[in-house]
Design a protein around this motif. Structure first.
Motif, short mmCIF file in Angstrom:
data_model
loop_
_atom_site.label_atom_id
_atom_site.label_comp_id
_atom_site.label_asym_id
_atom_site.label_seq_id
_atom_site.Cartn_x
_atom_site.Cartn_y
_atom_site.Cartn_z
N MET A 1 0.81 -1.20 0.00
CA MET A 1 0.00 0.00 0.00
C MET A 1 0.85 1.26 0.00
O MET A 1 0.32 2.36 -0.04
N PHE A 2 2.20 1.12 0.07
CA PHE A 2 3.05 2.29 0.02
C PHE A 2 3.09 2.91 -1.37
O PHE A 2 3.35 4.10 -1.51
N MET A 3 2.83 2.11 -2.40
CA MET A 3 2.91 2.64 -3.76
C MET A 3 1.84 3.71 -4.02
O MET A 3 2.18 4.81 -4.46
N PRO A 4 0.55 3.45 -3.78
CA PRO A 4 -0.43 4.52 -3.99
C PRO A 4 -0.19 5.71 -3.07
O PRO A 4 -0.34 6.86 -3.50
N LEU A 5 0.22 5.45 -1.83
CA LEU A 5 0.52 6.54 -0.91
C LEU A 5 1.64 7.42 -1.45
O LEU A 5 1.54 8.65 -1.44
N GLY A 6 2.68 6.80 -1.97
CA GLY A 6 3.80 7.55 -2.54
C GLY A 6 3.39 8.35 -3.77
O GLY A 6 3.83 9.49 -3.95
N LEU A 98 -3.08 7.56 -11.58
CA LEU A 98 -2.10 6.48 -11.41
C LEU A 98 -2.18 5.88 -10.01
O LEU A 98 -1.98 4.67 -9.84
N GLY A 99 -2.48 6.69 -9.01
CA GLY A 99 -2.63 6.18 -7.65
C GLY A 99 -3.82 5.25 -7.52
O GLY A 99 -3.73 4.22 -6.85
N PHE A 100 -4.93 5.60 -8.16
CA PHE A 100 -6.10 4.71 -8.10
C PHE A 100 -5.85 3.42 -8.87
O PHE A 100 -6.32 2.35 -8.46
N ILE A 101 -5.13 3.49 -9.96
CA ILE A 101 -4.75 2.27 -10.68
C ILE A 101 -3.85 1.41 -9.80
O ILE A 101 -3.98 0.18 -9.75
N ALA A 102 -2.93 2.05 -9.05
CA ALA A 102 -2.05 1.31 -8.15
C ALA A 102 -2.84 0.65 -7.02
O ALA A 102 -2.49 -0.46 -6.58
N ILE A 103 -3.90 1.30 -6.55
CA ILE A 103 -4.75 0.68 -5.52
C ILE A 103 -5.41 -0.58 -6.07
O ILE A 103 -5.46 -1.62 -5.41
N LEU A 104 -5.90 -0.51 -7.31
CA LEU A 104 -6.51 -1.70 -7.91
C LEU A 104 -5.48 -2.81 -8.13
O LEU A 104 -5.77 -3.98 -7.89
N LEU A 105 -4.28 -2.44 -8.56
CA LEU A 105 -3.26 -3.44 -8.80
C LEU A 105 -2.70 -4.02 -7.51
O LEU A 105 -2.08 -5.09 -7.53
N ALA A 106 -2.90 -3.34 -6.39
CA ALA A 106 -2.43 -3.86 -5.11
C ALA A 106 -3.24 -5.08 -4.68
O ALA A 106 -2.81 -5.82 -3.79
N LEU A 107 -4.36 -5.31 -5.31
CA LEU A 107 -5.17 -6.49 -5.00
C LEU A 107 -4.61 -7.76 -5.61
O LEU A 107 -4.94 -8.86 -5.17
N ILE A 108 -3.75 -7.64 -6.61
CA ILE A 108 -3.22 -8.81 -7.29
C ILE A 108 -2.42 -9.72 -6.35
O ILE A 108 -2.62 -10.94 -6.37
#
Length: 127
Positions: A1-6, A98-108
């Motif tokens: 979850m650090f990726m969307p936060l960053g 890009l942050g919202f896309i990263a949130i979706l990809l964090a589910l993988i």
């Protein structure tokens, strides 16, 4: 979850009137999470496909490079078109997408964690 936060932190603190340190903290959060995600993916692939590890790593490298090249083509229009809506924050809205896309990809990784044994059992190449 650090990726969307960053990504969010970097995008919304990249402004001339805001000190450079918060945006660098966001970039560091993104870099840390990208490195950790890359390492866990390599470990997962090498442990799941031991016999075919060279082919798996080559396919991963090919698709990573392909996607990285295609993303570069879309970055300029993304930030230019969305910065017109908010001239004070030139990369804010593009980074938000890009942050919202990263949130979706964090589910993988969660999908692989809970369904990994079932997915590997269906593959004739997995160990």
């Amino acid at each position: 979850m650090f990726m969307p936060l960053g990504i969010f932190l970097f995008g919304w603190t990249s402004k001339a009137s805001i000190h450079w340190f918060p945006s660098m903290v966001g970039a560091a959060c993104f870099g840390f999470s990208a490195y950790m995600g890359f390492q866990t993916l390599m470990s997962y692939l090498s442990h799941s496909f031991k016999r075919y590890v060279a082919s798996v790593m080559a396919a991963n490298n090919f698709f990573r490079s392909l996607i990285g090249g295609l993303i570069c083509l879309s970055a300029h229009p993304l930030y230019n078109n969305l910065s017109a809506n908010s001239p004070n924050y030139p990369v804010g809205w593009g980074s938000t997408i890009l942050g919202f896309i990263a949130i979706l990809l964090a589910l993988i990784p969660l999908i692989f964690y809970f369904n990994g044994p079932k997915l590997r059992a269906r593959s004739k190449f997995a160990n």
